[in-house]
Write a protein that holds these residues in place. Structure first.
Motif, short mmCIF file in Angstrom:
data_model
loop_
_atom_site.label_atom_id
_atom_site.label_comp_id
_atom_site.label_asym_id
_atom_site.label_seq_id
_atom_site.Cartn_x
_atom_site.Cartn_y
_atom_site.Cartn_z
N SER A 30 43.94 -5.23 14.93
CA SER A 30 44.95 -5.76 14.01
C SER A 30 45.52 -7.05 14.61
CB SER A 30 46.06 -4.72 13.81
OG SER A 30 47.05 -5.23 12.93
N THR A 31 45.00 -8.19 14.19
CA THR A 31 45.44 -9.50 14.69
C THR A 31 45.52 -10.48 13.54
OG1 THR A 31 43.27 -10.49 15.08
CG2 THR A 31 44.11 -9.02 16.80
N ASN A 32 46.05 -11.64 13.85
CA ASN A 32 46.08 -12.75 12.90
C ASN A 32 45.10 -13.85 13.30
OD1 ASN A 32 48.16 -11.63 11.26
ND2 ASN A 32 49.69 -12.29 12.79
N ASN A 33 44.19 -13.51 14.21
CA ASN A 33 43.26 -14.50 14.72
C ASN A 33 42.29 -14.95 13.63
OD1 ASN A 33 44.34 -14.29 17.32
ND2 ASN A 33 42.96 -12.60 17.88
N LEU A 34 42.03 -16.26 13.65
CA LEU A 34 41.09 -16.84 12.70
C LEU A 34 39.98 -17.63 13.40
CD1 LEU A 34 43.67 -18.16 10.09
CD2 LEU A 34 42.04 -16.29 9.74
N PHE A 35 40.10 -17.78 14.73
CA PHE A 35 39.14 -18.58 15.49
C PHE A 35 38.80 -17.86 16.79
CE2 PHE A 35 41.95 -21.33 13.08
CZ PHE A 35 41.08 -22.16 12.40
N PHE A 36 37.60 -18.10 17.28
CA PHE A 36 37.25 -17.67 18.64
C PHE A 36 36.13 -18.57 19.14
CE2 PHE A 36 34.29 -15.23 16.07
CZ PHE A 36 33.12 -15.16 16.80
N THR A 37 36.06 -18.72 20.44
CA THR A 37 35.02 -19.54 21.05
C THR A 37 34.81 -19.08 22.48
OG1 THR A 37 34.25 -21.81 21.39
CG2 THR A 37 36.55 -21.34 21.96
N LEU A 38 33.71 -19.53 23.08
CA LEU A 38 33.33 -19.06 24.41
C LEU A 38 34.11 -19.78 25.50
CD1 LEU A 38 31.29 -17.31 26.06
CD2 LEU A 38 29.80 -19.33 26.10
N ASP A 39 34.57 -19.01 26.45
CA ASP A 39 35.17 -19.55 27.67
C ASP A 39 34.06 -19.61 28.71
OD1 ASP A 39 36.51 -20.15 30.00
OD2 ASP A 39 38.16 -18.74 29.65
N THR A 40 33.61 -20.82 29.02
CA THR A 40 32.46 -20.97 29.92
C THR A 40 32.77 -20.50 31.34
OG1 THR A 40 33.12 -23.27 30.33
CG2 THR A 40 31.49 -22.87 28.60
N ALA A 41 34.04 -20.47 31.69
CA ALA A 41 34.40 -20.05 33.04
C ALA A 41 34.22 -18.54 33.23
CB ALA A 41 35.84 -20.44 33.35
#
Length: 443
Positions: free
Chosen positions: A406-417
């Motif tokens: 249950s979130t309001n997230n609309l974006f995600f991407t890779l953390d290369t670290a």
């Protein structure tokens, strides 16, 4: 003078010998005539006796008891009879030997113990219609069954040294309808198996069928699964694709799918470790995946599908996207949340992984040209879910699709670290983080 007298005496002696010879000849002729008349009279008497006439006893002469010499025809007939007898005896011996060798082969008598492996590929089997009978032997209908090419089977058994007489084995198969009992596969057979045992052992549940374990990783596409099965000798890729398109698999989650399109099974081939028979039928192999998927879907999961307001197929589409995007199990519910939030707002999902389903031979990230394609699988520009699942998800991804975070997230991407994903509610947060990385945005 004495010489002349001697000559005269010699003439008289020759004359006497000539007369004596003539007399003997005449006597012999009379004897022959008498013998002929006696034989004729005797024959007449026998005929008369057969007609009931009564003759008195007559004196029998020595000639009546003289044996008659056997003719040449009699001697030839006797020799022919002996030859015929010898011929019959020889034929009987040969037939007895053939019968014994046939029985020994059919019953596997006096055979040295060894094992051989034979392969019966699926393409030597055809479908035919046979009558169905009740307990009393009455015809109740008909059904379609698989029929083996017995000529091929006999050749394989002969080559393996398991039988000696192909004609006898084929005759046994015809009498016992063995062609409908034998199944495709690889079998380990013993030389001590008789014909009946050979037929019984060339069946999947006999314990003689060769098996192989195949592990299907989560996230494999249907095509990748089928190629792996082919590599392990289960069945051919072409047969699997044909069965996926046209075979009638009676599962509720496949209801409404159109035959002729193999992609109808994408997403439902549950990834797991399976044990298959070598040269197994394509439909049977596929059914193992579908049956496993059906067993994983609990009543609670079916209820959760209904609570989502989506079809099971849509849930599996979402699960397949999660499977291809997530780096670990903790991320799966968060990625599911982003997908559901974007669907609710009517946005494109912006997931690059979907377009790779169209380009399964491509390695690495999608090219710029791929991301511009007018394809229903290009979720960078198309709104909604792809036409089919893009892989076959595991249980963790299916559960995440059913119970997202249950979130309001609309974006995600890779953390290369860290090699994991970062999630954001706003585009500004997302763009600020992407600026610190050396790649293009994934969500």
């Amino acid at each position: 003078m004495p010489e002349e007298i001697e000559k005269i005496n010699e003439i008289f002696r020759l004359h006497e010998e000539i007369e004596k010879t003539a007399s003997q000849k005449k006597l012999d002729e009379e004897s022959l005539r008498a013998a002929a008349e006696a034989a004729k009279e005797k024959t007449g008497k026998q005929a008369a006796a057969e007609d009931g006439e009564d003759y008195g006893e007559e004196e029998l002469t020595e000639r009546d008891f003289r044996p008659v010499r056997r003719s040449r025809e009699y001697r030839s007939g006797c020799l022919g009879g002996m030859m015929y007898f010898v011929f019959i005896v020889c034929i009987s011996i040969i037939l007895a030997c053939v019968a014994w060798m046939s029985v020994a082969d059919a019953l596997a008598l006096n055979k040295e113990l060894y094992t051989s492996e034979i392969t019966l590929p699926a393409d030597i089997f055809t479908s035919k219609t046979v009558e169905t009978l009740d307990e009393d032997g009455n015809v109740t209908g008909s059904k379609r069954v698989s029929s083996a090419d017995i000529d091929y089977v006999a050749d394989e058994l002969k080559s393996a040294g398991l039988i000696q007489y192909k004609w006898l084995f084929k005759l046994f198969c015809k009498i016992s309808n063995a062609d409908t009992k034998i199944e495709p596969g690889e079998y380990t057979l013993k030389s001590t198996y008789d014909y009946r045992a050979l037929v019984r052992k060339m069946q999947k549940d006999s314990g003689s069928a060769a098996t192989v374990k195949v592990t299907i990783p989560e996230g494999f596409t249907m095509s990748q699964i089928f190629y792996r099965l082919e590599e392990n000798g289960v069945c051919s890729y072409e047969d699997l694709m044909e069965a996926a398109a046209n075979e009638n698999f009676e599962y509720s989650f496949l209801a409404g799918t159109e035959p002729g399109d193999a992609s109808r099974l994408e997403g439902f081939l549950f990834p797991d470790t399976y044990e298959f028979y070598k040269s197994q039928s394509a439909a049977s192999a596929i059914n193992k995946f579908l049956q496993n998927f059906y067993g994983k879907m609990s009543a609670d999961m079916e209820k959760q599908v209904g609570d989502r307001g989506l079809s099971l197929r849509d849930v599996i589409k979402i699960a397949s996207l999660i499977e291809r995007e997530a780096a670990n199990d903790e991320e799966r519910p968060l990625i599911a949340s982003v997908i559901y939030n974007r669907l609710r707002y009517g946005w494109s999902l912006g997931l690059e992984s979907s377009i790779l389903y169209v380009h399964q031979d491509h390695e690495g990230a999608p090219t710029a040209e791929m991301l511009q394609e007018d394809s229903p699988y290009n979720l960078m520009v198309k709104i909604g879910l792809p036409p089919t699942p893009i892989c076959n998800p595991g249980l963790s991804s299916i559960n995440a699709a059913l119970v997202p975070a249950s979130t309001n997230n609309l974006f995600f991407t890779l953390d290369t670290a860290t090699g994991t994903h970062r999630f954001f509610e706003t585009m500004n947060e997302f763009n600020a983080f992407v600026a610190t990385q050396d790649y293009g945005a994934e969500g």
